[in-house]
Design an enzyme around this catalytic site. Structure first.
Site, PDB file in Angstrom:
ATOM      1  N   GLY A  74     -10.376  56.117 113.997  1.00 42.49           N
ATOM      2  CA  GLY A  74     -10.292  56.193 112.542  1.00 42.49           C
ATOM      3  C   GLY A  74      -9.872  54.875 111.916  1.00 42.49           C
ATOM      4  NE  ARG A 113      -6.155  56.125 118.951  1.00 44.17           N
ATOM      5  CZ  ARG A 113      -6.909  56.970 118.257  1.00 44.17           C
ATOM      6  NH1 ARG A 113      -7.580  56.568 117.182  1.00 44.17           N
ATOM      7  NH2 ARG A 113      -6.995  58.236 118.631  1.00 44.17           N
ATOM      8  CG  ASP A 137      -5.311  58.288 121.849  1.00 47.61           C
ATOM      9  OD1 ASP A 137      -4.925  57.224 121.320  1.00 47.61           O
ATOM     10  OD2 ASP A 137      -6.102  59.074 121.302  1.00 47.61           O
ATOM     11  CD  GLU A 185     -13.091  63.876 114.764  1.00 46.47           C
ATOM     12  OE1 GLU A 185     -12.390  62.859 114.639  1.00 46.47           O
ATOM     13  OE2 GLU A 185     -13.776  64.112 115.774  1.00 46.47           O
ATOM     14  CG  ASN A 187     -11.510  57.754 118.995  1.00 50.33           C
ATOM     15  OD1 ASN A 187     -12.622  57.371 118.649  1.00 50.33           O
ATOM     16  ND2 ASN A 187     -10.806  58.625 118.316  1.00 50.33           N
ATOM     17  CB  SER A 236      -9.430  63.911 115.277  1.00 46.64           C
ATOM     18  OG  SER A 236      -9.873  62.662 114.840  1.00 46.64           O
ATOM     19  CE1 TYR A 294      -7.350  60.666 111.068  1.00 47.10           C
ATOM     20  CE2 TYR A 294      -7.606  62.808 112.069  1.00 47.10           C
ATOM     21  CZ  TYR A 294      -7.856  61.464 112.060  1.00 47.10           C
ATOM     22  OH  TYR A 294      -8.612  60.906 113.074  1.00 47.10           O
ATOM     23  CD  GLU A 334      -9.052  61.905 123.184  1.00 41.20           C
ATOM     24  OE1 GLU A 334     -10.279  62.097 123.051  1.00 41.20           O
ATOM     25  OE2 GLU A 334      -8.198  62.570 122.564  1.00 41.20           O
TER      26      GLU A 334
END
Length: 307
Positions: free
Chosen positions: A277, A253, A255, A18, A273, A144, A214, A271
């Site tokens: 990002g 964050r 998900d 990443e 994070n 990601s 992205y 998961e």
């Protein structure tokens, strides 16, 4: 807002899968911090990172790294040993949260709904499926959606999976196999102990993979998510509970996948994070903006949490 100017070192780049996203995150953070009046040094992390930080002696380090070693506890341990304050979660939290199986082991006993599944050796996939199709294969400790494959009934990779088929089994010795959950992609950011709402992610094609995350225009972000109030409240509560149970700091964050045919029983946390990002397409700052916070204010809140 009144801000005390600080000397901030922004760690970015590194050598993970990443790297490019981290460079964008770091660049945006540097611009925001500079605009707020802070003195900023940007560090594209190499093997000499400890020496560079020792020379810089910043008031605080903004960790803008994604993936290993910036998100898995390695950098956090180094910064702890150096006595430097830093943003986002600490060593123990980072070690657990980057590992999807460890995260389950911690959260599921506390009632957090997560998919079943197990860790499998990639070599075993060429002999037969570990789960009934459709199922998902993903690296145990990447973010990601790096290296995620959905193995379907149609045998898109062969049945059994062909050794020559392109997929994560060619890059990782072991993978996490989970049942595929049909339905909708949802995400909730938590900042300083407050859930910022729920966004639904609608990829234009396929699923919400690395490219969809992205590449501008490949995914629609719908905020607030057009879902029942009970599901939205559950996402926020689960995200808060996971943030607390894992010991996250600053921003995280969560998900989710939600099978809307199953109601609340179809909601699963995928998961957490710990260093989401912060690019122009990223979800955490976008949710903060919907809550009336500018990008610079969001960055400043993360700095304040670190201090």
């Amino acid at each position: 807002m009144s801000i005390t100017p600080l000397y901030v070192a922004v760690l970015m780049g590194g050598w993970s899968a990443e790297r490019e996203v981290s460079l964008v995150t770091g660049g945006c953070v540097v611009e925001a911090l500079t605009g707020l009046g802070h003195r900023v040094t940007a560090i594209d992390m190499g093997r000499d990172v400890a020496a560079r930080l020792a020379d810089a002696r910043p008031d605080v380090v903004f960790n803008a790294l994604h993936g290993t070693p910036g998100e898995d506890g390695s950098v956090q341990g180094m910064l702890d040993l150096m006595g430097l304050k830093y943003t986002h979660s600490g060593l123990a939290t980072s070690v657990i949260a980057i590992d999807k199986q460890l995260t389950k082991a911690l959260l599921v006993p506390h009632g957090i709904p997560m998919p079943g599944g197990r860790v499998v050796q990639s070599e075993s996939l060429f002999a037969g499926d570990p789960l009934k199709r459709p199922y998902v294969l993903k690296p145990v400790n990447e973010g990601s959606s790096v290296g995620v494959a959905i193995v379907t009934d149609e045998g898109n990779y062969g049945n059994p999976i062909a050794r020559a088929a392109a997929g994560p089994w060619g890059e990782f010795a072991e993978l996490l196999a989970e049942p595929f959950i049909r339905g909708r992609e949802l995400t909730t950011a938590v900042l300083a102990g407050e859930a910022l709402g729920v966004t639904e992610l609608r990829p234009k094609s396929g699923f919400y993979d690395y490219d969809a995350k992205y590449t501008e225009g490949m995914t629609a972000h719908v905020y607030p998510a057009p879902i029942p109030d009970g599901i939205s409240a559950a996402c926020c509560q689960i995200a808060l509970d996971a943030h607390r149970l894992l010991g996250c700091k600053g921003v995280s964050r969560a998900d989710f996948r939600w099978d809307d045919q199953q109601g609340i029983d179809g909601l699963f946390l995928l998961e957490v994070n710990t260093q989401p990002g912060m690019t122009p397409l990223s979800l955490a700052p976008e949710q903060a903006r919907h809550r009336g916070m500018t990008y610079a204010q969001f960055v400043q809140r993360i700095i304040e949490e670190a201090l």
